[in-house]
Design an enzyme around this catalytic site. Structure first.
Site, PDB file in Angstrom:
ATOM      1  N   LYS A  91      -5.126  -2.815   4.903  1.00  0.00           N
ATOM      2  CA  LYS A  91      -4.549  -2.372   6.184  1.00  0.00           C
ATOM      3  C   LYS A  91      -5.406  -2.834   7.354  1.00  0.00           C
ATOM      4  O   LYS A  91      -4.895  -3.279   8.387  1.00  0.00           O
ATOM      5  CB  LYS A  91      -4.392  -0.842   6.178  1.00  0.00           C
ATOM      6  CG  LYS A  91      -3.262  -0.389   5.264  1.00  0.00           C
ATOM      7  CD  LYS A  91      -3.162   1.132   5.173  1.00  0.00           C
ATOM      8  CE  LYS A  91      -4.216   1.710   4.274  1.00  0.00           C
ATOM      9  NZ  LYS A  91      -4.046   3.095   3.908  1.00  0.00           N
ATOM     10  N   SER A 144      -6.886  -0.528  -0.688  1.00  0.00           N
ATOM     11  CA  SER A 144      -5.930   0.189   0.150  1.00  0.00           C
ATOM     12  C   SER A 144      -6.392   0.194   1.610  1.00  0.00           C
ATOM     13  O   SER A 144      -5.641  -0.156   2.522  1.00  0.00           O
ATOM     14  CB  SER A 144      -5.781   1.624  -0.382  1.00  0.00           C
ATOM     15  OG  SER A 144      -5.092   2.442   0.524  1.00  0.00           O
ATOM     16  N   ASP A 182       0.827  -1.207   0.000  1.00  0.00           N
ATOM     17  CA  ASP A 182       0.000   0.000   0.000  1.00  0.00           C
ATOM     18  C   ASP A 182       0.864   1.260   0.000  1.00  0.00           C
ATOM     19  O   ASP A 182       0.528   2.244  -0.659  1.00  0.00           O
ATOM     20  CB  ASP A 182      -0.961   0.018   1.187  1.00  0.00           C
ATOM     21  CG  ASP A 182      -1.880   1.244   1.127  1.00  0.00           C
ATOM     22  OD1 ASP A 182      -2.606   1.365   0.118  1.00  0.00           O
ATOM     23  OD2 ASP A 182      -1.826   2.082   2.038  1.00  0.00           O
TER      24      ASP A 182
HETATM   25  N1  URA Z   1      -7.420   6.118   2.422  1.00  0.00           N
HETATM   26  C1  URA Z   1      -6.569   5.081   2.212  1.00  0.00           C
HETATM   27  O1  URA Z   1      -6.017   4.531   3.148  1.00  0.00           O
HETATM   28  N2  URA Z   1      -6.361   4.693   0.948  1.00  0.00           N
HETATM   29  C2  URA Z   1      -6.954   5.260  -0.113  1.00  0.00           C
HETATM   30  O2  URA Z   1      -6.720   4.841  -1.235  1.00  0.00           O
HETATM   31  C3  URA Z   1      -7.827   6.340   0.121  1.00  0.00           C
HETATM   32  C4  URA Z   1      -8.046   6.734   1.403  1.00  0.00           C
END
Ligand code: URA
Ligand code: CA
Length: 434
Positions: A187, A183, A161
């Protein structure tokens, strides 16, 4: 496998297989594929899209690109929350202590983030002494012991990421729903909680200005989390004005503590409690919404949520005295009153611009290496629909460095529209997706 073939496949509107996506992520992270080829693939994804299977595959490949956190040895149900980001959005500092006081185990890893204020980590670090880099073992011990800990994301988590986001940022490929979903969810999944509650914002202070786009993003992320066997729920909530009154790191901690003390009502409290209720329901702690509501009210009114926060602060090395006396938080030198240029009703707030004004005062960072001043920011005194007199105070600026003060004032004034008629009231929570 040849990466050029993957680019051509996607450019021609075909879907990528699970193997294609695994090949892409693992080789990119190992440095075997150039940024220019990945940039071409991202642009092809931007224009031709990804289906839900591809989006889930991308998420899982990204999650597995680095270390993942194993919380399975913590007794009880572990929960996490995520907000897609808005202005005066301090919900974590209210929701997490409430959830912990209701018996959930909140193991939260947060970012510093770029933008109008710091991330949750910057806000917490405005508490004297508090550390958010305490190591994984200590983090898990504190969660097991007091039910709540919040630390910074380690650099070993989801390296894919970090690389992809940096590339998306400079190639015009941030705002694609599959890339955003992967993304965020890679996480969240890497952080290992059993339950994930999402707060997806829509409105002038969010990156999903259209409600239907926010709902779609929420639906895709909930689907991915369920495929990974998580308890999932997303609220789609309004971000057409700053959620709370405080915009700025220590100011937001102060507002969160005041809400935990029972001192303020309003939208920030309402969204925070709705998120807590949904954490309890999604985790299966109780079946009925009315029972979850009672638990949340009791956690707040008994003061247990506040003492939970105080305990976490102490265990992370901070001064728990801030929970009784918020004057122990860093204070700005100067207070500047901002007044309304006209009589009428607050009819529109360009929320992102208000965030921009706070950033000019030093509350946020534009680039990764910028420093922030945790004591500065803005305290809003009016909300959409409120009546104002000409010359009445509508906000207070907390200022140290006056270099950009005039510019910040002008930006703030331009962002507030005072009209003759009260505007139509918008709902605070548009939808709940599970
Ligand atoms: N927040 C994130 O962590 N990733 C994105 O792509 C957009 C907002
Ligand atoms: Ca467990």
């Amino acid at each position: 496998m040849n990466f050029l073939n993957l680019i051509l496949k996607k450019r021609n509107g075909k879907s990528l297989s699970t193997e294609d996506i695994d090949f892409f992520i693992s080789n990119y992270v190992q440095g075997n594929i150039s940024d220019y080829q990945v940039a071409a693939l991202l642009m092809a994804i931007y224009f031709t899209g990804m289906n839900e299977r591809e989006t889930a595959d991308l998420t899982f490949a990204m999650r597995d690109s680095g270390e993942t956190v194993d919380l399975s040895d913590i007794d009880g149900i572990t929960v996490d929350k995520h907000s897609t980001g808005g202005v005066a959005d301090t919900t974590t500092l209210i929701t997490a202590p409430i959830a912990a006081a209701c018996g959930l185990k909140v193991a939260k890893m947060s970012g510093r983030g770029l933008g109008h204020t710091g991330g949750t980590i910057d806000k917490l670090e405005s508490i004297p002494g508090l550390s958010t880099s305490i190591g994984m073992d200590r983090f898990k011990d504190i969660v097991a012991d007091c039910g709540l800990s919040i630390i910074g994301q380690t650099s070993e988590l989801v390296p894919a990421d970090k690389m992809l986001y940096a590339l998306r940022d400079v190639t015009g490929t941030i705002d694609n729903i599959s890339l955003i979903s992967a993304s965020i969810m890679s996480k969240k999944l890497a952080c290992g909680s059993d339950t994930i509650v999402l707060d997806v914002k829509t409105g002038s202070g969010s990156f999903m200005t259209e409600r239907k786009d926010a709902e779609n993003l929420a639906r895709i992320m909930v689907g991915i989390g369920k495929m990974a066997d998580k308890n999932m729920l997303a609220l789609v909530t309004d971000m057409n004005q700053p959620l709370g009154n405080a915009i700025g790191n220590a100011l937001e901690v102060k507002e969160a503590i005041e809400i935990l003390q029972g001192e303020h009502d309003g939208d920030l409290k309402d969204i925070s409690t709705a998120l807590s209720v949904n954490m309890i329901l999604s985790s299966g702690l109780v079946q009925e919404e009315s029972a979850a509501n009672l638990q949340v009210i009791s956690a707040l009114e008994s003061g247990r949520a506040l003492s939970q926060f105080s305990k976490m602060i102490e265990l992370q090395g901070g001064d728990p005295g801030v929970c009784e006396d918020t004057a122990l938080l860093p204070q700005a030198d100067q207070i500047v009153s901002i007044t309304s240029p006209a009589k009428g009703y607050v009819s529109h707030i360009a929320t992102g611009e208000i965030g921009g004004a706070a950033m000019l005062l030093g509350a946020g960072r534009a680039g990764k290496s910028d420093s922030i001043d945790t004591s500065v920011g803005i305290w809003m005194k009016k909300r959409i629909g409120d009546g104002v007199d000409k010359g009445e105070e509508i906000a207070v600026f907390y200022v140290n460095d006056t270099e950009n003060l005039e510019y910040a004032k002008a930006k703030f004034q331009n962002a507030i529209v005072v009209g003759a008629e009260p505007p139509e009231k918008k709902p605070l929570i548009y939808n709940s997706i599970s």
